[in-house]
Enzyme design. Structure first.
Site, PDB file in Angstrom:
ATOM      1  N   LYS A 100       0.875  -1.577   0.219  1.00 17.22           N
ATOM      2  CA  LYS A 100      -0.014  -0.246  -0.151  1.00 17.22           C
ATOM      3  C   LYS A 100       0.450   1.555   0.381  1.00 17.22           C
ATOM      4  O   LYS A 100      -0.177   2.148  -0.339  1.00 17.22           O
ATOM      5  CB  LYS A 100      -1.137  -0.209   1.286  1.00 17.22           C
TER       6      LYS A 100
HETATM    7  C1  LIG Z   1      -4.372  -4.675   1.269  1.00 14.80           C
HETATM    8  C2  LIG Z   1      -3.920  -5.689   1.304  1.00 14.80           C
HETATM    9  C3  LIG Z   1      -4.200  -7.124   0.601  1.00 14.80           C
HETATM   10  C4  LIG Z   1      -5.519  -7.114  -0.805  1.00 14.80           C
HETATM   11  O1  LIG Z   1      -5.378  -5.557  -2.072  1.00 14.80           O
HETATM   12  P1  LIG Z   1      -6.178  -5.143  -2.746  1.00 14.80           P
HETATM   13  O2  LIG Z   1      -6.167  -4.012  -3.893  1.00 14.80           O
HETATM   14  O3  LIG Z   1      -7.329  -4.610  -1.490  1.00 14.80           O
HETATM   15  O4  LIG Z   1      -6.834  -6.187  -3.053  1.00 14.80           O
HETATM   16  C5  LIG Z   1      -3.463  -7.974  -0.172  1.00 14.80           C
HETATM   17  N1  LIG Z   1      -2.430  -7.869   0.484  1.00 14.80           N
HETATM   18  C6  LIG Z   1      -1.983  -7.145   2.281  1.00 14.80           C
HETATM   19  C7  LIG Z   1      -0.930  -7.650   2.465  1.00 14.80           C
HETATM   20  C8  LIG Z   1      -2.669  -5.777   2.228  1.00 14.80           C
HETATM   21  O5  LIG Z   1      -2.304  -5.240   2.830  1.00 14.80           O
END
Ligand SMILES: *Cc1c(COP(=O)(O)O)cnc(C)c1O
Length: 470
Positions: free
Chosen positions: A113
């Site tokens: 993120k």
């Molecule tokens: C947010 C997240 C996901 C999922 O990603 P999306 O964009 O919501 O599909 C998967 N793994 C981790 C570690 C995350 O923080």
């Protein structure tokens, strides 16, 4: 380039306005009127670029209302070795069976993120300064998103963050990451209760329209358009890193929850990046796997959502999925409105008549992984390759190995580092995961957090008022 809503009720907006908007006023999500196309000559010119230069090229196709020199400055301040741990920003590693891991988790909060949120922080600061506006982000988190937002917005002008988290429900590491931030514009609010109680307070604050307008309240959830655009960049970078020439194709395997990450992959593919397949990996919360197998989308209630050892994918209503469905139904907003009316009534919808198109025209396929699969995969990758992967990335590797075809180059997106999910790593391997440099002893740092009871809507509003008038 201008942006429209998946539900058809938005007068086309430029990029800078789109990124400050959460949901469109008609309840839909923003998308460009059409996707920019990237041809062979552009791919050839881009192959050797640094991450920041590539990010500039890709993002400028979408953000054409920001002067080139300003955008160049924003991306070069964002994607630095200092913030992301290496000049590569997103290096790859290869497992013994040829599977490629694209490292996306070397940013400040050790999850992918950061790749988008760090850019968003700099974009917000820039756009708000230009418009002479302020933004006060009120959000709820059970871990990854909230900390990524706080690390992206800390110290930024004209932005404040009020982040609610469930008291005592996050790991000591996650608490330390968030609560040790001492920046004046970052506010941690620990709510007695679970994540849903935090979310209820956020909704109550957002639904007080007078309060929302007076205090310039906004959000930074995964539907934010700038986050999707920022993620498109690493599909290009991952493609270049995993191949020797632009004649090759790759497939991406993406651990998915809200469909934000893989939505960016879908957009990269629509732009012309040579992507063979997009492999959606879910955990036990398999609403997306069910759709890609059957064409039936059946979102579940939060009471039917399992708590798993890949908690960032514990989602049963994939908010970004509407963007893909808009493309799937030929960009017809009327159909999207009808489908989401069914979603809102709890019914879901059936697009099984379009399943062949989902697979052949859009390249989607899916698979699912369970707690036992996760443990097995973490053990196997550690034993065979000497690499400790986190629980979400393990779900991706498991599914990639299930669906991979002979000769197919599959790039698995690493969505977090194992240090964030130490309990499951210890369960799988009997040892602590490695901790990246700089994170030792983080639990012992002083913490800044204010505690509230459940349902403390009035107290939270009063806190925000006080903080903003100080
Ligand atoms: C947010 C997240 C996901 C999922 O990603 P999306 O964009 O919501 O599909 C998967 N793994 C981790 C570690 C995350 O923080």
């Amino acid at each position: 380039m201008r942006y429209i809503s998946t539900r058809g009720g938005l007068a086309p907006l430029p990029f800078s306005d789109t990124i400050l908007m959460g949901l469109a006023p008609d309840g839909g999500l923003a998308l460009p009127e059409s996707y920019p196309k990237v041809g062979r000559a552009q791919l050839d010119a881009w192959r050797g670029l640094s991450y920041a230069d590539l990010a500039f090229e890709v993002i400028s196709l979408f953000a054409d209302d920001i002067p080139a020199a300003d955008l160049k400055d924003i991306v070069s301040r964002t994607y630095t070795a200092e913030v992301f741990g290496s000049a590569d920003i997103t290096p790859i590693k290869r497992l013994h069976d040829g599977l490629v891991i694209l490292e996306l988790s070397n940013g400040p909060t050790l999850a992918f993120k950061d790749m988008a949120m760090q850019l968003l922080g700099n974009l917000f600061e820039y756009v708000l300064e230009k418009k002479g506006e302020q933004l006060n982000i009120v959000g709820a988190t059970s871990g990854d998103t909230g900390s990524a937002a706080e690390y992206a917005m800390r110290g930024k002008h004209n932005v404040n963050v009020f982040m609610m988290s469930p008291a005592g429900k996050m790991s000591a590491f996650q608490r330390a990451q968030m609560y040790s931030l001492m920046d004046a514009n970052i506010h941690n609010l620990a709510i007695e209760g679970v994540f849903d109680d935090c979310q209820d307070i956020v909704k109550a604050v957002q639904n007080d329209h007078a309060f929302k307008a007076k205090y310039k309240i906004g959000t930074v959830n995964s539907i934010n358009w700038a986050r999707v655009v920022a993620q498109v960049v690493y599909y290009f970078k991952g493609y270049f890193n995993a191949t020797d020439s632009n004649d090759q194709k790759v497939s991406f395997c993406v651990p998915s929850g809200n469909f934000g990450n893989v939505c960016a992959g879908h957009i990269a593919r629509q732009m012309g990046l040579p992507i063979e397949r997009l492999i959606v990996a879910t955990n036990e919360n398999d609403v997306l796997d069910e759709f890609f197998r059957t064409g039936v989308y059946r979102p579940r209630a939060s009471s039917e959502t399992y708590i798993t050892s890949s908690p960032s994918m514990d989602i049963s209503k994939a908010s970004n999925f509407e963007r893909f469905v808009f493309d799937l139904v030929g960009r017809d907003p009327q159909q999207v409105r009808a489908l989401w009316a069914k979603v809102d009534s709890g019914e879901g919808f059936d697009l099984s008549a379009k399943l062949a198109e989902v697979r052949e025209r859009f390249g989607f396929v899916s698979g699912k992984s369970t707690h036992q699969d996760r443990l097995d995969t973490i053990r196997r990758v550690d034993a065979e390759d000497g690499v400790v992967v986190d629980t979400h990335t393990a779900d991706g590797i498991k599914v990639a190995r299930d669906v991979r075809q002979p000769g197919e180059i599959v790039v698995c997106l690493e969505t977090a580092l194992p240090a964030k999910f130490a309990d499951t790593i210890v369960e799988a391997l009997g040892k602590q995961p490695p901790r990246p440099a700089g994170f030792d002893g983080i639990e012992d740092l002083p913490q800044k957090v204010t505690e509230f009871g459940a349902n403390a809507v009035g107290e939270v509003k009063a806190y925000i008022e006080r903080a903003l008038s100080a």
